[in-house]
Design a protein around this motif. Sequence first.
Motif, PDB file in Angstrom:
ATOM      1  N   SER A 149     -21.143 -13.079  21.260  1.00  0.00           N
ATOM      2  CA  SER A 149     -21.920 -13.855  22.221  1.00  0.00           C
ATOM      3  C   SER A 149     -23.417 -13.642  22.026  1.00  0.00           C
ATOM      4  O   SER A 149     -23.842 -12.600  21.508  1.00  0.00           O
ATOM      5  CB  SER A 149     -21.555 -13.436  23.644  1.00  0.00           C
ATOM      6  OG  SER A 149     -22.163 -12.202  23.952  1.00  0.00           O
ATOM      7  N   THR A 187     -27.328 -14.838  24.110  1.00  0.00           N
ATOM      8  CA  THR A 187     -28.099 -15.598  25.098  1.00  0.00           C
ATOM      9  C   THR A 187     -29.528 -15.718  24.581  1.00  0.00           C
ATOM     10  O   THR A 187     -30.108 -14.726  24.140  1.00  0.00           O
ATOM     11  CB  THR A 187     -28.126 -14.862  26.460  1.00  0.00           C
ATOM     12  OG1 THR A 187     -26.795 -14.797  26.952  1.00  0.00           O
ATOM     13  CG2 THR A 187     -29.018 -15.581  27.470  1.00  0.00           C
ATOM     14  N   ARG A 209     -33.157 -16.622  25.866  1.00  0.00           N
ATOM     15  CA  ARG A 209     -33.964 -16.812  27.083  1.00  0.00           C
ATOM     16  C   ARG A 209     -35.385 -17.177  26.657  1.00  0.00           C
ATOM     17  O   ARG A 209     -36.088 -16.352  26.053  1.00  0.00           O
ATOM     18  CB  ARG A 209     -33.962 -15.519  27.891  1.00  0.00           C
ATOM     19  CG  ARG A 209     -34.771 -15.570  29.170  1.00  0.00           C
ATOM     20  CD  ARG A 209     -34.547 -14.298  29.968  1.00  0.00           C
ATOM     21  NE  ARG A 209     -33.138 -14.152  30.339  1.00  0.00           N
ATOM     22  CZ  ARG A 209     -32.554 -12.995  30.668  1.00  0.00           C
ATOM     23  NH1 ARG A 209     -33.255 -11.867  30.655  1.00  0.00           N
ATOM     24  NH2 ARG A 209     -31.280 -12.955  30.996  1.00  0.00           N
ATOM     25  N   VAL A 238     -26.738  -7.315  28.689  1.00  0.00           N
ATOM     26  CA  VAL A 238     -26.100  -8.269  27.771  1.00  0.00           C
ATOM     27  C   VAL A 238     -24.792  -8.746  28.374  1.00  0.00           C
ATOM     28  O   VAL A 238     -23.997  -7.924  28.867  1.00  0.00           O
ATOM     29  CB  VAL A 238     -25.838  -7.590  26.405  1.00  0.00           C
ATOM     30  CG1 VAL A 238     -25.021  -8.492  25.500  1.00  0.00           C
ATOM     31  CG2 VAL A 238     -27.160  -7.219  25.754  1.00  0.00           C
ATOM     32  N   GLN A 239     -24.572 -10.042  28.309  1.00  0.00           N
ATOM     33  CA  GLN A 239     -23.396 -10.680  28.903  1.00  0.00           C
ATOM     34  C   GLN A 239     -22.080  -9.979  28.525  1.00  0.00           C
ATOM     35  O   GLN A 239     -21.411  -9.392  29.346  1.00  0.00           O
ATOM     36  CB  GLN A 239     -23.355 -12.168  28.521  1.00  0.00           C
ATOM     37  CG  GLN A 239     -23.415 -12.523  27.008  1.00  0.00           C
ATOM     38  CD  GLN A 239     -24.771 -12.286  26.357  1.00  0.00           C
ATOM     39  OE1 GLN A 239     -25.782 -12.252  27.020  1.00  0.00           O
ATOM     40  NE2 GLN A 239     -24.787 -12.108  25.042  1.00  0.00           N
ATOM     41  N   ALA A 243     -26.448 -20.891  20.328  1.00  0.00           N
ATOM     42  CA  ALA A 243     -27.294 -20.825  21.527  1.00  0.00           C
ATOM     43  C   ALA A 243     -28.638 -21.507  21.274  1.00  0.00           C
ATOM     44  O   ALA A 243     -29.155 -22.211  22.147  1.00  0.00           O
ATOM     45  CB  ALA A 243     -27.486 -19.373  21.951  1.00  0.00           C
ATOM     46  N   GLU A 295     -32.772 -21.472  29.203  1.00  0.00           N
ATOM     47  CA  GLU A 295     -31.985 -20.292  28.787  1.00  0.00           C
ATOM     48  C   GLU A 295     -30.578 -20.769  28.477  1.00  0.00           C
ATOM     49  O   GLU A 295     -29.963 -21.462  29.285  1.00  0.00           O
ATOM     50  CB  GLU A 295     -31.947 -19.261  29.920  1.00  0.00           C
ATOM     51  CG  GLU A 295     -30.978 -18.124  29.622  1.00  0.00           C
ATOM     52  CD  GLU A 295     -31.153 -16.924  30.547  1.00  0.00           C
ATOM     53  OE1 GLU A 295     -32.299 -16.647  30.949  1.00  0.00           O
ATOM     54  OE2 GLU A 295     -30.133 -16.293  30.860  1.00  0.00           O
ATOM     55  N   GLU A 296     -30.077 -20.396  27.317  1.00  0.00           N
ATOM     56  CA  GLU A 296     -28.758 -20.876  26.928  1.00  0.00           C
ATOM     57  C   GLU A 296     -27.928 -19.734  26.357  1.00  0.00           C
ATOM     58  O   GLU A 296     -28.454 -18.807  25.738  1.00  0.00           O
ATOM     59  CB  GLU A 296     -28.870 -21.994  25.878  1.00  0.00           C
ATOM     60  CG  GLU A 296     -29.580 -23.244  26.357  1.00  0.00           C
ATOM     61  CD  GLU A 296     -28.824 -24.038  27.413  1.00  0.00           C
ATOM     62  OE1 GLU A 296     -27.600 -23.799  27.591  1.00  0.00           O
ATOM     63  OE2 GLU A 296     -29.451 -24.900  28.077  1.00  0.00           O
ATOM     64  N   GLN A 297     -26.639 -19.846  26.540  1.00  0.00           N
ATOM     65  CA  GLN A 297     -25.714 -18.812  26.079  1.00  0.00           C
ATOM     66  C   GLN A 297     -24.629 -19.466  25.238  1.00  0.00           C
ATOM     67  O   GLN A 297     -24.232 -20.596  25.521  1.00  0.00           O
ATOM     68  CB  GLN A 297     -25.079 -18.172  27.308  1.00  0.00           C
ATOM     69  CG  GLN A 297     -24.234 -16.973  27.010  1.00  0.00           C
ATOM     70  CD  GLN A 297     -23.781 -16.305  28.310  1.00  0.00           C
ATOM     71  OE1 GLN A 297     -22.790 -16.705  28.888  1.00  0.00           O
ATOM     72  NE2 GLN A 297     -24.517 -15.316  28.763  1.00  0.00           N
TER      73      GLN A 297
END
Length: 800
Positions: free
Chosen positions: A488, A490, A492, A541-542, A563, A627-629
Motif C-alpha cells: 500500500s 498514500t 499526501r 502508515v495505513q 496512488a 491525498e490518494e491511497q
Amino acid sequence: MTNLTGIGASVLRKEDRRFLAGRGTYVADIKRPDMTFGVFVRSPHAHARIKAIDLTAALVLPGVVAVFTGDDLKRDGVGGIPCGWCVTGKGGVPMKEPSHPALAQGKVRHVGDAVAFVVADTIANARDAAAAVAIEYEVLPAVASVLSALKVGAPVVFDEIPDNICYEWDLGDREATEAAFKNADHVARVKLINNRLVGNPMEPRAAIGEYNQATAQHTLWTTSQFPHIVKLLMGNFVLNIPQHKLRVVAPDVGGGFGVKQFHYAEEAVVTWASAKVGRPVKWVCERSEGFVSDAHGRDHVTEAELALDAVGKFLGLRVRTIANMGGYLSTFGPNIPSYLYGPLLAGVYTTPAIYCEVKAVFTNTLPVDAYRGAGRPEATFVLERLVDIAAKEMRIDRVELRRKNTIPKTAYPYKTPVLVEYDNGDPLSCLEKVLVVADWSGFSKRKAESERRGKYRGIGLCTFAEACGLAPSRIAIRLGARGGLFESATVRVHPTADITVLMGTHNHGQGHETTFAQIVSEKLGVPADRVEIVFGDTDKVQFGLGTYGSRSLAVGGSALLKATEKVVLKGKKIAAHMLEASESDIEFRAGVFSVAGTDRRKSFQEIALSAHFPINYPLEVLEPGLEEQAFYDPVNFTFPSGAHVAEVEIDPETGVVTLVNYVAVDDVGTVINPMIVKGQIHGGLVQGIGQALCEACVYDDISGQLLSGSFMDYCMPRADDIPMMHAETLSTACTHNPLGVKGCGELGTIGAPATVINAVVDALAHLGVTHVDMPATPSHIWGIINNAGSLKLPSRTRNA
Ligand code: MCN
C-alpha cells in the motif's frame, strides 16, 4: 526520464545525509521517560528440562524491578509465537506445528532459548540480576544436524513429534521425472551441504515496550522489517491486544537481511513486561547474544541428479533435500525450503521434468528462516553445481551446455514444471554479455600466468532465475501463507505541493527514501527532494506487509505508482474546474495540467494550492484536498535472472582462495536508480561470496553447543577479500507490474555461492576434484588438495 530526479537517474541516496552524519534514530537510541532495562536469561544447554527456577537471589539485588519466567506468561494467558506459513506436505498432511512459548516452559530446545527476563533500573543492575537467576536443568541428549535427527533413537525435540519431522513435502511430477531418468544417456549426481549462516546485520536487534495506563495503549519500538505484521501477529495471537490499542514503530533499522522479518519472542516479552511493571522496558541485543537468538539461514543436506540425453539436453532433475527447521518454527521457516526453493530448481533451463522432495526436520538449534535469498540461493547452488558436473562428465563445454538448455527469449512467457510461469526474460543475453565482460575467452592466458607464479586458477559460471516481488496474495495464500502479500501507499500533497508518501514497505538500507521519491518525481513532475517517504510506524502508515523477498519496488513501488495516478486524476478534475474545461480535455505532462490543443495551463503547484483553498468548488462533484491511497496486489511474482562469472586463484601451499574477479549481469527490468541497483547487487554478492568462502555456523552435533558463537569463530567477509566487482544490468520489462520492474535486492546472494564454488572446483579440477562444499576456507581447500594425492604443483613452483 523526464526530469533529473526521475526514473533512471542515479540520484544520491537522500537518507545517507543522516546516516553518514551519525544522525539516524535506531531503537537503541530511543530513551523513554522512567525507562527500565531488560536482560534475558538464556539456556546454556541445547536440550534440557527446567526442573526449578529460583529467583530469590535476583529479586533482592539493587534496582531490580521484576523477574519473569514462562510460568508468568502462562498465568497471564500469553500465547505462543505463531508461524506465518503452513506448509501442507505429501498426501495433504499439514506440517507439525509445536508451540513456541515466548519464555521457555518446561523445556529448553536450543542454546540461547530464553528462560527468564529480568527488568531493572539500569542495564548493569539487570545484568547482575540475570546472573543471579538460579535455574536447575536436567540436561537431555541433544541433536543438531538433520541427518542425526532422522536416525532411529535420535533425541526427540518435541515429545509429540517422535520422528523430529516437521513435514515431508514434494513438488513436480514424480512419474514424468522417473521416465526421464529411464531414458537418459547420462546422469550427473551431486551430494552437497548448504552451510548454515548467521545474518549479522550491522545493528543487532532491539525492542522497547511502553504501556500507557490512561489510554490502555501499547507501543513497541522494534528493529523490524515489517512492523504491521509484528502488530498483527503479536497483538492478535500472542498478547491479545486490540489492534487499535497497539502501535509498532520500526524506526531506522541498520540492516536486516531477512533476520528482522520475523516476529520474535523478545518483542512480545518487552511489550507484555512494560504493562506489568508500569514503565517502559528496553532490551538491546548483544552481538554474541544475537548469535544464539537471531534466526539462522540455509542448512540443507541435498542429493540431486540431472538426466541428460546424448547431446546434453536436460531431460529431468531429481532433488532430495533435508532442511533444518531448528528448535521452533520461525515466522516463515517452513516456507523457505519448500515454496521458495522447489520452484527455483527450474533455473533458466528448459528441463521438462523436475521432482523435488523436502524433509523439514526439528533439531536442538536456533530456528532457521529466511536469510537474504532464502531458498533461492540453495536451489541455484544445487542446479548450477550439477550443470558443471554434467558438463565435465560428458566433456561438453559448460558454456555450450548452458546455451543448449537455456530458455530462449522467444519462449516467454514460459511455464516451468515446478509451479511458476516466468512472464518475461532473456537469460541468453545475460550469459553472452557476462562472457564478454569477464573476458571468458582470455582465461587460459591468465591461468597460464597464475601457474607461472605457482597458483591454481579457476573460472566459474552460473546462470539463474529468481522469483521475487513477494506477493501475489492469491498464490501465496493458496500455498500456505496466513495473510495477504499486497502493498500500500498514500500520497499526501500539501498546499505547497510538497509531498509526504506513506509506504507499507520498510527501508533498512535499500534506498527507498530515494527511489520512491524518484517515482513520485517522475510521475508528478516535482523534484525528488520535495518528496518525503514515511514508513515503519503503524500509527502513521495505513497498512503494509514490509520489506523482504525483494518486493518493495515491484509491489510497494507499484502501489505508489497507482496512488500517483489517482493524484493526477484528481488534479485533472481540479484543473478542469479552474480552467473551465472538460475533464476529458485535460492533459498532464511534466508537472503541468493543460487543456489539449491550447496554451491554457495550471502547474502542479497551482493545483495543490487550489485543492486546499477550494473557492467555488462544485462540492457535489469535486472534493477539496489532494491525498490518494492505493493498494496493489500483483498477479504474479517478478522473475529477474542473471549470469555471473567469478575467477579465483588458489595458493596450493596454504589453501587460500583469492577471488580475483567477479562479473554479474542481471536482468532487473526497468531500473529506477542505477547506482542503488548496483549497490544492492554488490551487497548481495559480498554476502554470497561470504557464504562460499568463509561463513559457517557450526554446532557440535552431540552437545548441541554453538561452536561459532562470535566473530572470533564466525568469519565474515572483509573489504580486502573482495575484488572490484562489475555489476551490469539488462532490462526486459516485467509484463504485469505497471513499472516493468523486477527486484534486485537478493540477486547477489543467489548467484555468488554457485559461481564462486564452480570457480574453485575448476581451479582444482586437475586434481580430480568434482565438488567442494562451502565454505572454501583455507583449511578445507588445503585438506582437499592434500587428500587429492601428491601435491600437484605447477612445474615452475616445484623447480623453484
Ligand atoms: N531498485 C531499482 N530498480 C530496480 C529494482 C530495485 O531502482 N529494477 C531499487 C529499489 O527501488 C530499492 C532497491 O533497489 O530502493 C531494492 O529494491 P528491491 O529489489 O525491491 O528490494 P527491497 O527493497 O524489497 O529490499 C529487500 C532486499 C532483501 S530481500 C534483503 S534480505 C536485503 C536487500 O534487499 N536486505 C538488505 N538489500 C539490503 N540492503 C541493505 N543495505 N540492508 C539490508 O538489510
